[in-house]
Design a protein around this motif. Structure first.
Motif, PDB file in Angstrom:
ATOM      1  N   LEU A  70       0.814  -1.222   0.000  1.00  0.00           N
ATOM      2  CA  LEU A  70       0.000   0.000   0.000  1.00  0.00           C
ATOM      3  C   LEU A  70       0.848   1.272   0.000  1.00  0.00           C
ATOM      4  N   ARG A  71       2.184   1.125  -0.052  1.00  0.00           N
ATOM      5  CA  ARG A  71       3.033   2.317  -0.103  1.00  0.00           C
ATOM      6  C   ARG A  71       2.823   3.044  -1.429  1.00  0.00           C
ATOM      7  N   GLU A  72       3.317   4.260  -1.518  1.00  0.00           N
ATOM      8  CA  GLU A  72       3.104   5.049  -2.730  1.00  0.00           C
ATOM      9  C   GLU A  72       3.628   4.305  -3.957  1.00  0.00           C
ATOM     10  N   PHE A  73       2.947   4.521  -5.082  1.00  0.00           N
ATOM     11  CA  PHE A  73       3.221   3.775  -6.314  1.00  0.00           C
ATOM     12  C   PHE A  73       4.369   4.387  -7.108  1.00  0.00           C
ATOM     13  N   ASP A  74       5.217   5.187  -6.473  1.00  0.00           N
ATOM     14  CA  ASP A  74       6.284   5.865  -7.201  1.00  0.00           C
ATOM     15  C   ASP A  74       7.465   4.960  -7.527  1.00  0.00           C
ATOM     16  N   TYR A  75       7.428   3.696  -7.087  1.00  0.00           N
ATOM     17  CA  TYR A  75       8.478   2.753  -7.467  1.00  0.00           C
ATOM     18  C   TYR A  75       8.229   2.191  -8.875  1.00  0.00           C
ATOM     19  N   ALA A  76       7.033   2.412  -9.399  1.00  0.00           N
ATOM     20  CA  ALA A  76       6.758   2.083 -10.803  1.00  0.00           C
ATOM     21  C   ALA A  76       7.200   3.285 -11.636  1.00  0.00           C
ATOM     22  N   ARG A  77       8.219   3.103 -12.475  1.00  0.00           N
ATOM     23  CA  ARG A  77       8.848   4.233 -13.141  1.00  0.00           C
ATOM     24  C   ARG A  77       8.785   4.094 -14.659  1.00  0.00           C
ATOM     25  N   VAL A  78       8.712   5.238 -15.316  1.00  0.00           N
ATOM     26  CA  VAL A  78       8.697   5.265 -16.774  1.00  0.00           C
ATOM     27  C   VAL A  78       9.711   6.291 -17.266  1.00  0.00           C
ATOM     28  N   SER A  79      10.169   6.086 -18.491  1.00  0.00           N
ATOM     29  CA  SER A  79      11.097   7.017 -19.130  1.00  0.00           C
ATOM     30  C   SER A  79      10.341   7.806 -20.188  1.00  0.00           C
ATOM     31  N   LEU A  80      10.237   9.105 -20.002  1.00  0.00           N
ATOM     32  CA  LEU A  80       9.516   9.961 -20.929  1.00  0.00           C
ATOM     33  C   LEU A  80      10.496  10.728 -21.812  1.00  0.00           C
ATOM     34  N   PRO A  81      10.166  10.918 -23.078  1.00  0.00           N
ATOM     35  CA  PRO A  81      11.110  11.559 -24.001  1.00  0.00           C
ATOM     36  C   PRO A  81      11.408  13.011 -23.660  1.00  0.00           C
ATOM     37  N   TYR A  82      10.534  13.664 -22.918  1.00  0.00           N
ATOM     38  CA  TYR A  82      10.778  15.071 -22.612  1.00  0.00           C
ATOM     39  C   TYR A  82      11.458  15.278 -21.254  1.00  0.00           C
ATOM     40  N   LEU A  83      11.860  14.182 -20.583  1.00  0.00           N
ATOM     41  CA  LEU A  83      12.574  14.275 -19.318  1.00  0.00           C
ATOM     42  C   LEU A  83      13.887  13.517 -19.410  1.00  0.00           C
ATOM     43  N   ASP A  84      14.880  13.935 -18.623  1.00  0.00           N
ATOM     44  CA  ASP A  84      16.182  13.266 -18.668  1.00  0.00           C
ATOM     45  C   ASP A  84      16.326  12.213 -17.581  1.00  0.00           C
ATOM     46  N   LYS A  85      15.251  11.924 -16.848  1.00  0.00           N
ATOM     47  CA  LYS A  85      15.297  10.866 -15.841  1.00  0.00           C
ATOM     48  C   LYS A  85      13.926  10.209 -15.736  1.00  0.00           C
ATOM     49  N   GLU A  86      13.887   9.015 -15.177  1.00  0.00           N
ATOM     50  CA  GLU A  86      12.624   8.319 -15.011  1.00  0.00           C
ATOM     51  C   GLU A  86      11.737   9.045 -14.001  1.00  0.00           C
ATOM     52  N   LYS A  87      10.419   8.876 -14.154  1.00  0.00           N
ATOM     53  CA  LYS A  87       9.491   9.508 -13.217  1.00  0.00           C
ATOM     54  C   LYS A  87       8.385   8.533 -12.857  1.00  0.00           C
ATOM     55  N   ALA A  88       7.578   8.948 -11.884  1.00  0.00           N
ATOM     56  CA  ALA A  88       6.433   8.139 -11.483  1.00  0.00           C
ATOM     57  C   ALA A  88       5.376   8.153 -12.584  1.00  0.00           C
ATOM     58  N   THR A  89       4.322   7.396 -12.385  1.00  0.00           N
ATOM     59  CA  THR A  89       3.396   7.100 -13.481  1.00  0.00           C
ATOM     60  C   THR A  89       2.228   8.066 -13.610  1.00  0.00           C
ATOM     61  N   TRP A  90       2.250   9.189 -12.910  1.00  0.00           N
ATOM     62  CA  TRP A  90       1.118  10.097 -13.018  1.00  0.00           C
ATOM     63  C   TRP A  90       1.564  11.492 -13.489  1.00  0.00           C
ATOM     64  N   ASP A  91       0.569  12.281 -13.899  1.00  0.00           N
ATOM     65  CA  ASP A  91       0.802  13.673 -14.290  1.00  0.00           C
ATOM     66  C   ASP A  91       1.731  13.817 -15.489  1.00  0.00           C
ATOM     67  N   PHE A  92       1.465  13.057 -16.546  1.00  0.00           N
ATOM     68  CA  PHE A  92       2.173  13.291 -17.796  1.00  0.00           C
ATOM     69  C   PHE A  92       1.635  14.573 -18.424  1.00  0.00           C
ATOM     70  N   LEU A  93       2.450  15.233 -19.206  1.00  0.00           N
ATOM     71  CA  LEU A  93       1.964  16.404 -19.918  1.00  0.00           C
ATOM     72  C   LEU A  93       0.824  15.981 -20.853  1.00  0.00           C
ATOM     73  N   PRO A  94      -0.252  16.766 -20.909  1.00  0.00           N
ATOM     74  CA  PRO A  94      -1.421  16.369 -21.718  1.00  0.00           C
ATOM     75  C   PRO A  94      -1.082  16.056 -23.169  1.00  0.00           C
ATOM     76  N   GLU A  95      -0.174  16.822 -23.766  1.00  0.00           N
ATOM     77  CA  GLU A  95       0.136  16.584 -25.174  1.00  0.00           C
ATOM     78  C   GLU A  95       0.845  15.242 -25.369  1.00  0.00           C
ATOM     79  N   TYR A  96       1.535  14.747 -24.316  1.00  0.00           N
ATOM     80  CA  TYR A  96       2.160  13.441 -24.448  1.00  0.00           C
ATOM     81  C   TYR A  96       1.093  12.339 -24.438  1.00  0.00           C
ATOM     82  N   VAL A  97       0.087  12.479 -23.593  1.00  0.00           N
ATOM     83  CA  VAL A  97      -1.008  11.503 -23.574  1.00  0.00           C
ATOM     84  C   VAL A  97      -1.715  11.492 -24.921  1.00  0.00           C
TER      85      VAL A  97
END
Length: 241
Positions: A70-97
């Motif tokens: 039940l701990r925060e889900f921030d250990y699930a990480r993704v690599s987004l093309p507009y960032l230089d490091k992995e991030k958590a799975t929420w709050d992507f920029l709308p245009e990326y979605v």
């Protein structure tokens, strides 16, 4: 059965606890939850979640089960093309979605190239497995999109957790992509999301949400909700971007 998904109060992340405002919110949450017929409480191992449910536990003279999943889900990480490091799975920029519509597909979100290159599916499945294991122990066994009822009841289960993790549980119960809830819901600090089972045919239950992110317990006492987890309403607002 009633399932209450509760987000922790206004956080002080530096100490993994609550701010003074968060402590007030936890007390107001207690005033709401003590009225419930609580069968069991399950809580994240993080301090901010523990501090949020503690007033309720004391008032009801009950204990909680503390769960690592039940701990925060921030250990699930993704690599987004507009960032230089992995991030958590929420709050992507709308245009990326917009550029990756598979993310919001109920059936095909796992087929997004972004997800296939990440650990999100594995982490998501583990959370859902642990959640369903608890529901089965309380008489409701997952079967595809619904639940087989082995012990029909009016018990209330409380899951005290975090915005990201709560969004995962909501998506599982709504049978939708987790990115629909991660991207398009906001669970304010101490908000309560309620699901109630419906057994329209004997032995088969589904869960229906009667409130998502409800903070009426704060408004009753004229307490302004916390901003933690939100972005600004208008781009020029002097709030979080």
């Amino acid at each position: 059965m009633r399932i209450l998904i509760v987000r922790h109060g206004d956080p002080d992340y530096s100490i993994d606890g609550l701010t003074e405002k968060g402590k007030i919110e936890a007390e107001l949450l207690k005033n709401r939850l003590v009225k419930e017929n609580i069968k069991a409480v399950y809580c994240s191992i993080y301090g901010r979640a523990k501090a949020t449910i503690e007033p309720t536990l004391k008032a009801k003279n009950i204990t909680a089960s503390y769960c690592d999943w039940l701990r925060e889900f921030d250990y699930a990480r993704v690599s987004l093309p507009y960032l230089d490091k992995e991030k958590a799975t929420w709050d992507f920029l709308p245009e990326y979605v917009d550029s990756d519509p598979l993310l919001l597909s109920t059936e095909n979100w796992r087929n997004s190239e972004l997800i296939k290159k990440s650990n999100v599916s594995e982490c998501y499945d583990n959370v859902c497995k642990e959640f369903d294991k608890i529901l089965e122990n309380h008489g409701y066994k997952r079967d595809k999109f619904n639940y087989t009822v082995t012990d029909s009841n009016h018990d209330t289960l409380i899951f005290t957790c975090h915005f990201g993790l709560g969004s995962i549980l909501i998506s599982h119960l709504l049978n939708c992509s987790p990115f629909s809830t991660l991207q398009h819901t906001f669970l304010a600090p101490t908000s309560v999301t309620t699901f109630i089972s419906e057994e329209r045919k004997k032995g088969i239950a589904s869960f229906r949400a009667s409130g998502i992110g409800d903070i009426s317990h704060l408004y009753v006492d004229n307490e302004e909700p916390s901003f933690s987890g939100r972005f600004c309403e208008c781009f020029l607002d002097e709030t979080r971007h």
